[in-house]
Design an enzyme around this catalytic site. Structure first.
Site: not given
Ligand code: MLT
Length: 207
Positions: A159, A109, A190
């Site tokens: 996501d 991320s 995610h």
């Protein structure tokens, strides 16, 4: 096992590896994580590799990050440029201090996003990168020579933060700069799951 140290400009953990044939991993956590977050993932996917794991220096409330953002998915690009250089400097000094070759970044991320920025801005710093749930870091990507650098991008089809088009644009930009990109889109959101771990392990074993 090594402890967190704060005697360089990044609080970090360095865990020396037992297998010199393995490239070291530069572990880059997501928003709200810290230097301990990805250690067990690193040990699982690259057994025997040295692990270098800094804590992002930017605070969003109390959540550490690697660079500032203006909103979710909207980056402060001037800060990102500066922070990518700063992190590159940390990696160079850690390499000297711990006697390491260029590491492979393993970022999740926000950590994957600064790894992508570093690849584009300071390609000499990394031996490659595994980018988990990454997005395009710069509206205008710097022209980098990534000839032959291995890059794995693992995206989630569901996501809510990174669109399919955005992940594809990232893969395209890195590929156009010469990186050997493998982009897999998983039936995931995610968050990471077992499929990510298996793919990472296989990909890293081929490095
Ligand atoms: C970022 O800010 O890097 C991305 O939005 C991912 C996140 O940290 O949520």
């Amino acid at each position: 096992m090594a402890a967190t140290t704060a005697d360089t400009d990044f609080i970090h953990v360095f865990e020396p590896g037992s297998d010199p044939a393995r490239r070291p991993l530069l572990l880059l956590h997501g928003t709200g994580g810290d230097e301990s977050d990805l250690l067990s993932l690193g040990r699982t996917v690259a057994p025997g590799a040295s692990l270098l794991s800094p804590r992002g220096k930017v605070l969003e409330g109390s959540a550490p990050r690697f660079f500032r953002r203006l909103a979710e998915g909207v980056f402060d690009e001037a800060d990102l440029k500066r922070r990518a250089d700063e992190l590159a400097g940390f990696v160079m000094s850690a390499r000297e201090r711990y006697g390491l070759p260029a590491p492979i970044a393993l970022g999740f991320s926000n950590g994957a996003n600064i790894a992508a920025a570093m690849l584009m801005q300071r390609p000499e710093i990394l031996g490659g990168a595994a980018l988990l749930r990454a997005m395009v870091p710069f509206a205008e990507p710097p022209r980098a020579n990534l000839a032959g650098k291995p890059v794995l991008i693992l995206s989630g089809a569901l996501d809510p933060i990174v669109s399919k088009a955005n992940a594809e644009a990232l893969a395209r930009q890195l590929g156009e700069s010469g990186a050997a990109v493998e982009h897999r889109v998983l039936p995931a959101g995610h968050g990471l799951g077992q499929t990510d771990i298996g793919l990472l392990k296989d990909w890293l074993a081929r490095r």
